[in-house]
Each structure stands twice: as C-alpha cells, then as structure tokens.
Design an enzyme around this catalytic site. Structure first.
Site, PDB file in Angstrom:
ATOM      1  N   TYR A   1       3.158 -41.694  50.262  1.00 28.04           N
ATOM      2  CA  TYR A   1       1.797 -41.185  50.481  1.00 28.04           C
ATOM      3  C   TYR A   1       0.844 -41.721  49.399  1.00 28.04           C
ATOM      4  O   TYR A   1      -0.324 -41.931  49.649  1.00 28.04           O
ATOM      5  CB  TYR A   1       1.787 -39.652  50.392  1.00 28.04           C
ATOM      6  CG  TYR A   1       2.154 -38.891  51.653  1.00 28.04           C
ATOM      7  CD1 TYR A   1       2.666 -39.514  52.783  1.00 28.04           C
ATOM      8  CD2 TYR A   1       1.955 -37.506  51.700  1.00 28.04           C
ATOM      9  CE1 TYR A   1       3.000 -38.784  53.916  1.00 28.04           C
ATOM     10  CE2 TYR A   1       2.273 -36.767  52.841  1.00 28.04           C
ATOM     11  CZ  TYR A   1       2.796 -37.409  53.945  1.00 28.04           C
ATOM     12  OH  TYR A   1       3.114 -36.679  55.063  1.00 28.04           O
TER      13      TYR A   1
ATOM     14  N   GLU B   1      13.519 -43.049  45.887  1.00 24.90           N
ATOM     15  CA  GLU B   1      14.006 -42.890  47.269  1.00 24.90           C
ATOM     16  C   GLU B   1      15.241 -43.765  47.528  1.00 24.90           C
ATOM     17  O   GLU B   1      16.018 -43.490  48.421  1.00 24.90           O
ATOM     18  CB  GLU B   1      12.901 -43.242  48.276  1.00 24.90           C
ATOM     19  CG  GLU B   1      11.793 -42.195  48.358  1.00 24.90           C
ATOM     20  CD  GLU B   1      12.140 -40.976  49.217  1.00 24.90           C
ATOM     21  OE1 GLU B   1      12.972 -41.085  50.128  1.00 24.90           O
ATOM     22  OE2 GLU B   1      11.546 -39.908  48.955  1.00 24.90           O
TER      23      GLU B   1
ATOM     24  N   CYS C   1       4.188 -31.476  47.023  1.00 22.83           N
ATOM     25  CA  CYS C   1       3.776 -32.869  46.846  1.00 22.83           C
ATOM     26  C   CYS C   1       2.404 -32.843  46.202  1.00 22.83           C
ATOM     27  O   CYS C   1       1.458 -32.287  46.770  1.00 22.83           O
ATOM     28  CB  CYS C   1       3.714 -33.542  48.218  1.00 22.83           C
ATOM     29  SG  CYS C   1       3.077 -35.220  48.181  1.00 22.83           S
TER      30      CYS C   1
ATOM     31  N   CYS D   1       4.093 -35.787  39.899  1.00 18.51           N
ATOM     32  CA  CYS D   1       4.613 -36.157  41.223  1.00 18.51           C
ATOM     33  C   CYS D   1       5.985 -35.509  41.334  1.00 18.51           C
ATOM     34  O   CYS D   1       6.781 -35.589  40.389  1.00 18.51           O
ATOM     35  CB  CYS D   1       4.714 -37.679  41.339  1.00 18.51           C
ATOM     36  SG  CYS D   1       5.656 -38.230  42.785  1.00 18.51           S
ATOM     37  N   THR D   2       6.242 -34.879  42.463  1.00 19.76           N
ATOM     38  CA  THR D   2       7.492 -34.111  42.582  1.00 19.76           C
ATOM     39  C   THR D   2       8.737 -35.005  42.632  1.00 19.76           C
ATOM     40  O   THR D   2       9.842 -34.514  42.468  1.00 19.76           O
ATOM     41  CB  THR D   2       7.450 -33.192  43.817  1.00 19.76           C
ATOM     42  OG1 THR D   2       7.124 -33.974  44.974  1.00 19.76           O
ATOM     43  CG2 THR D   2       6.443 -32.088  43.630  1.00 19.76           C
ATOM     44  N   HIS D   3       8.554 -36.299  42.860  1.00 21.98           N
ATOM     45  CA  HIS D   3       9.714 -37.201  42.794  1.00 21.98           C
ATOM     46  C   HIS D   3      10.196 -37.408  41.350  1.00 21.98           C
ATOM     47  O   HIS D   3      11.371 -37.671  41.113  1.00 21.98           O
ATOM     48  CB  HIS D   3       9.360 -38.579  43.370  1.00 21.98           C
ATOM     49  CG  HIS D   3       9.418 -38.674  44.863  1.00 21.98           C
ATOM     50  ND1 HIS D   3       8.464 -38.127  45.677  1.00 21.98           N
ATOM     51  CD2 HIS D   3      10.337 -39.260  45.687  1.00 21.98           C
ATOM     52  CE1 HIS D   3       8.775 -38.390  46.942  1.00 21.98           C
ATOM     53  NE2 HIS D   3       9.909 -39.072  46.968  1.00 21.98           N
TER      54      HIS D   3
ATOM     55  N   ASP E   1       7.031 -32.464  51.804  1.00 27.49           N
ATOM     56  CA  ASP E   1       6.694 -33.584  50.916  1.00 27.49           C
ATOM     57  C   ASP E   1       6.760 -34.855  51.764  1.00 27.49           C
ATOM     58  O   ASP E   1       7.208 -34.819  52.917  1.00 27.49           O
ATOM     59  CB  ASP E   1       7.721 -33.659  49.762  1.00 27.49           C
ATOM     60  CG  ASP E   1       7.453 -34.831  48.811  1.00 27.49           C
ATOM     61  OD1 ASP E   1       6.281 -35.036  48.438  1.00 27.49           O
ATOM     62  OD2 ASP E   1       8.401 -35.559  48.450  1.00 27.49           O
ATOM     63  N   SER E   2       6.369 -35.972  51.161  1.00 25.48           N
ATOM     64  CA  SER E   2       6.475 -37.249  51.872  1.00 25.48           C
ATOM     65  C   SER E   2       7.929 -37.714  51.962  1.00 25.48           C
ATOM     66  O   SER E   2       8.243 -38.568  52.778  1.00 25.48           O
ATOM     67  CB  SER E   2       5.669 -38.307  51.119  1.00 25.48           C
ATOM     68  OG  SER E   2       6.177 -38.424  49.804  1.00 25.48           O
TER      69      SER E   2
HETATM   70  N1  DGL Z   1       6.195 -36.569  45.896  1.00 23.85           N
HETATM   71  C1  DGL Z   1       4.835 -36.928  46.062  1.00 23.85           C
HETATM   72  C2  DGL Z   1       3.976 -36.303  44.981  1.00 23.85           C
HETATM   73  O1  DGL Z   1       4.321 -35.276  44.444  1.00 23.85           O
HETATM   74  C3  DGL Z   1       4.420 -38.351  46.223  1.00 23.85           C
HETATM   75  C4  DGL Z   1       5.262 -39.315  46.865  1.00 23.85           C
HETATM   76  C5  DGL Z   1       4.575 -40.410  47.600  1.00 23.85           C
HETATM   77  O2  DGL Z   1       3.838 -41.221  47.036  1.00 23.85           O
HETATM   78  O3  DGL Z   1       4.819 -40.415  48.786  1.00 23.85           O
HETATM   79  O4  DGL Z   1       2.945 -36.806  44.670  1.00 23.85           O
END
Ligand code: DGL
Length: 274
Positions: free
Chosen positions: A44, A154, A75, A186-188, A12-13
C-alpha cells in the site's frame, strides 16, 4: 441486540498487521478474531492515498457484512489514508486506527531527536502531520521512508544481508544525527526488530506501538460492554486476497502457525470469499 460473540476484524495490506493481531490474541483470548490481508494490493505504501482509501472502504464493507463488531486498521498506511474518512462514512461504527507512536518517543527522548520509519504514503497523510503537530513541537523528528522493506518482510527475509543493508542505509544516518528513540511507523517493521537492534547496538530504544493498540482496543471493547463472555478460546480466521499457500508459508517463517486460512477475491470493488 448487540451480538457480543461477533468477531473483531483486523486488516492490513499483508502480514504486517499480524504484529498487532498477536498482541490482541494475548490480551483478548476469548474474542473471535478475523484477520484480513489485502496481499494482492501490497505494498500500500507506494500507492496513491485515494487508491488506498478505495481498498479500505471495500474491506470495511466486507468486514461489516461478515458481522464484525469493531474494526482495527492494523496498518499505518491505511490509517493515514482512510481513518478520518471511514469514521465519517460509518459514524455509528467503531474503528481503531494506528498512528506512528511519536507521543511516547517524545516523552522519553533525552537527546530531543527521534526517528520515525514508515512508508512513503504514511508520511504524506494528514494523520502524520497532525501527530507531529500535537506531540512533537519541542523535538526534532527525522522521518525516513523505507521503500522495499515491506516486500523483504513479505518474503520472510528478516535477517538477510540485503535487508540488513537496507536498514543500515536508513538507520545509521539517524543515529549519527543523534536520535535516541526510533518509532516503527509500519506494522510490518516489528518483524525485523532483531536486525534493527543489531544495527543500533541497542543504543536506541525502538518503539513498537502494537501492544498499546491492543490495549486501546481492549479498553474500547470493555467500555462499551462488548466483551465476549464465552469461556473458551475464540476462533481465529485468516483471509487473504493473495495466494493462501504463500500466506501460510511466509507466516510459518515468522513462527506463526495459522489454521483456517481462506481466500477472498476482488470483483471490481467488491470482495468475495472464493
Ligand atoms: N503494514 C503497513 C503499514 O503499517 C504497510 C504495508 C504496505 O506498504 O503495504 O503501514
């Protein structure tokens, strides 16, 4: 001979893919796992699709050289930018990608309206268009980008006033519009599910795709007879292209205690462990 003890690579990012990684740990406890966070390039979601693709190609090369038997792109943004292309470029290698969980939301909605929150880049990619075309012809999909939310997460700001206000601004209008399912694209975002539930007052079902991605990975590994047969718990290695202390600090705020955290550095388009 295929090496079943080879690790499963997950990237992931940043810390977001850990929501998927934790599910993988639960259902594939004997697998050796590597988590790769490209923290230096985060977020990202605000970047151009081509640039994100370049990063994912380098990460793929790195994880393949590391010996990974399969790669999970944990991600949504990277999957949107790169999944189709990476599969074309590495036709004999297996990738598990992520797409917003529109399908289960459509199957369950009673109001005929669902909401999706994700990064701007995820909504721009072909993958999201194709998901909506495949599964959501009969319902209304409200797509809401959430600029800045990944950065809050983050920082470990999961329940702060600022994070809650940001989420309110995006989610309350969707509730007013009548959604009854909210897809975390989004995984975050599962890290702020508590704050989201506070805002929705549990009137909306929030859909986190992480468990189903882990189950899908397990079925692919089983089908190919790639399961690691060792009886001991698998090794976990964490690699970040950012600062290792910051990585450990923020993950401790998420109640994750990580050991074996290594740093990788970008050297133009190559990644090297430093
Ligand atoms: N975790 C990422 C996703 O699932 C995105 C995070 C980012 O923008 O870097 O989209």
């Amino acid at each position: 001979m295929f090496d079943k003890t080879a690790p499963i690579g997950v990237f992931d990012s940043g810390i977001g893919g850990l929501t998927v990684f934790e599910e993988i740990k639960k259902i594939l406890p004997h697998e050796n796992l590597i988590y790769f966070a490209d923290s230096i390039h985060l977020p990202y979601g605000d970047r151009a699709i081509d640039e994100i693709y370049q990063f994912t190609e380098s990460i793929t090369t790195f994880l393949k050289e590391y010996g990974c038997k399969i790669i999970v792109i944990a991600c949504n943004t990277a999957s949107a930018a790169a999944l189709y292309k990476l599969r074309k470029l590495h036709p004999t290698f297996n990738f598990i990608g992520m797409e917003p969980a529109v399908k289960p939301a459509v199957e369950k909605t009673n109001t005929g309206k669902i909401g999706v929150i994700a990064t701007a880049a995820t909504f721009q990619g072909e993958l999201f268009k194709s998901v909506v075309e495949r599964y959501a012809q009969q319902v209304e999909v409200i797509s809401q980008p959430c600029p800045g939310l990944v950065q809050q997460i983050e920082l470990g700001e999961l329940e702060t006033y600022k994070t809650e206000e940001m989420l309110k601004k995006w989610i309350l209008p969707m509730i007013d519009a009548g959604i009854d399912r909210l897809v975390l694209g989004c995984t975050h975002y599962p890290f702020v599910i508590k704050t989201i539930n506070k805002i929705t007052q549990n009137k909306v079902e929030v859909i986190d795709p992480a468990p189903s991605v882990a189950r899908h990975l397990k079925s692919v590994v089983e089908k190919n007879h790639w399961l690691n047969n060792q009886s001991s718990i698998g090794n976990k290695t964490y690699i970040t292209t950012g600062n290792t202390n910051e990585f450990v600090f923020v993950t401790s705020k998420l109640n994750l205690s990580l050991s074996n955290v290594q740093q990788a550095k970008w050297d133009k388009l190559n990644i090297k462990i430093s």
